[in-house]
Design an enzyme around this catalytic site. Structure first.
Site, PDB file in Angstrom:
ATOM      1  CG  PHE A 139      -1.892   1.176   1.166  1.00  0.00           C
ATOM      2  CD1 PHE A 139      -3.072   1.070   0.445  1.00  0.00           C
ATOM      3  CD2 PHE A 139      -1.604   2.379   1.793  1.00  0.00           C
ATOM      4  CE1 PHE A 139      -3.963   2.152   0.364  1.00  0.00           C
ATOM      5  CE2 PHE A 139      -2.495   3.463   1.716  1.00  0.00           C
ATOM      6  CZ  PHE A 139      -3.666   3.336   1.002  1.00  0.00           C
ATOM      7  CG  ASP A 181       5.587   3.582   1.556  1.00  0.00           C
ATOM      8  OD1 ASP A 181       5.666   4.170   2.657  1.00  0.00           O
ATOM      9  OD2 ASP A 181       4.553   3.574   0.859  1.00  0.00           O
ATOM     10  CE  LYS A 184       0.114   5.647   7.401  1.00  0.00           C
ATOM     11  NZ  LYS A 184      -1.303   5.828   7.676  1.00  0.00           N
TER      12      LYS A 184
END
Ligand code: PMP
Length: 388
Positions: free
Chosen positions: A130, A215, A244
């Site tokens: 993702f 990532d 995040k």
């Protein structure tokens, strides 16, 4: 009286399947709904609030910054952006440069565009991966249910099974611009690859002159017990992406490129108005200070290990596995519907989430008290009732 929870469905798009509570306040690892009910936040805004809600140092840094210089556009440099870039690079211990974005998806869009400037177009990514919901990031993502309604997606992205060394080595060739992987697949249910997998992918990428990108949007900034998850294995990625937890609740992302890769984007090639926004940078600097001062890397490791041991000690027939690293964990279930279990946990005062039909994900603030983790573990058996 009409509550916010009654009102939201008339005012907001239902793209998240939002549960029926409305949060109004947070403090530390606790959040409160409009009725004043307290919840233990085991999700931290999906691995975001690493230093907890309303940390006084973040509040102070953000307040001071907005009162001093709130926004300059990305056309001008400002002190906090430079300082944050230097601090992040120092944490990697390598030569590189930072491009700031506003989210994880945007950080990955930057990586995607950088990869195009190598002169090659093929990208190798992983099934189940993702990388975000914007069209480029969605193309890198390896989850057909999220991708299919939006095809055609940009790029020439080849997806291979995650954790399968042979498959990824076979896919990487001299046409490959970039290999992009998560060090641990977060949204796919906290899937940890076998030891040596990431290194093999990196070495194959480098052998073929391709960029190796990690990532770290979910794993980065202390979540797994290291500043960056790649440091557990001493890897040398060409690009890492962050977001995040980095901003402690303010929107910020970063694409960090190392060595010559850092010079591929020239003036006019890429940008975003709010990139390196001073307020977000101030929050991120405060987060780095807090993680360092309170050694939240060590805390993530110790508390994550404790949580895993406590869940395993339940010896519950519906729990098949506790996996993950640091405070990025998943509890896998059998015979129990994870979304239903997640709803029961919420009713019992614990916010976690289900990443699939049989996986509960836990990614709490790294400052969470062990007592809150223990209360969560004690509440699990009641939440794990058989599928209805
Ligand atoms: N990459 C990873 C690994 C993620 O977990 C996420 C968000 N869950 C993203 C990218 C996208 O980040 P954002 O939602 O900030 O765009």
């Amino acid at each position: 009286m009409t509550t916010y929870t009654d009102r939201w469905q008339h005012a907001m798009m239902n793209n998240y399947g939002t549960p029926p509570i409305t949060l109004v306040r947070g403090e530390g690892a606790h959040v409160y709904d409009e009725q004043g009910r307290e919840y233990v936040d085991l999700l931290a805004g999906i691995a975001v609030n690493i230093v907890g809600h309303a940390h006084p140092k973040v509040v102070e840094a953000v307040s001071n910054q907005i009162a001093t210089l709130g926004h300059v556009s990305n056309l001008y440099a400002h002190a906090g952006g430079i300082e944050l870039a230097e601090r992040l690079l120092a944490l990697t211990g390598r030569d590189g440069k930072v491009l700031f974005a506003n989210s994880g998806a945007e950080a990955n869009e930057a990586a995607f565009k950088i990869s195009r400037l190598t002169g090659r177009t093929k990208i190798v990514a992983a099934d189940g991966g993702f990388h975000g919901r914007t069209m480029g990031a969605l193309a890198l993502t390896g989850q057909p249910a999220k991708q299919d309604p939006f095809r055609p997606l940009p790029g020439e992205v080849v997806h291979v099974p995650y954790g399968d060394t042979e498959a990824i080595m076979a896919a990487i060739d001299d046409e490959t611009a970039m290999v992009i992987l998560e060090p641990i697949q977060g949204e796919n249910g906290v899937v940890v690859p076998p030891e040596g997998y990431l290194r093999a992918a990196q070495d194959a990428a480098h052998k073929h002159g391709a960029l190796f990108a990690l990532d770290e949007v979910q794993t980065g900034i202390a979540r797994t017990g290291a500043w960056f998850a790649y440091q557990h294995e001493d890897l040398q990625p060409d690009i890492i992406t962050l977001a995040k937890g980095m901003g402690g609740g303010l929107p910020i992302g970063a694409c960090i490129a190392f060595g010559q890769t850092a010079d591929l984007l020239g003036p006019g090639s890429h940008g975003t108005t709010f990139g390196a926004n001073p307020v977000s940078c101030a929050a991120a600097l405060a987060v780095l200070d807090i993680v360092t001062a309170d050694d939240l890397n060590a805390a993530a490791k110790a508390k994550g290990d404790h949580l895993a041991e406590a869940v395993e000690a339940l010896d519950h027939p519906a729990i098949t596995e506790v996996r993950g690293r640091g405070l990025l964990r998943a509890i896998t279930l059998t015979g129990v519907d994870a979304p239903q279990a997640h709803n029961r946990l919420r009713e019992a005062g614990f916010l976690a989430n289900a990443t699939g039909p049989d996986v509960i994900r836990v990614a709490p603030p790294l400052i969470i008290e062990q007592a809150d983790l223990d209360r969560f573990v004690a509440a699990l058996p009641d939440a794990l009732q058989e599928k209805k």
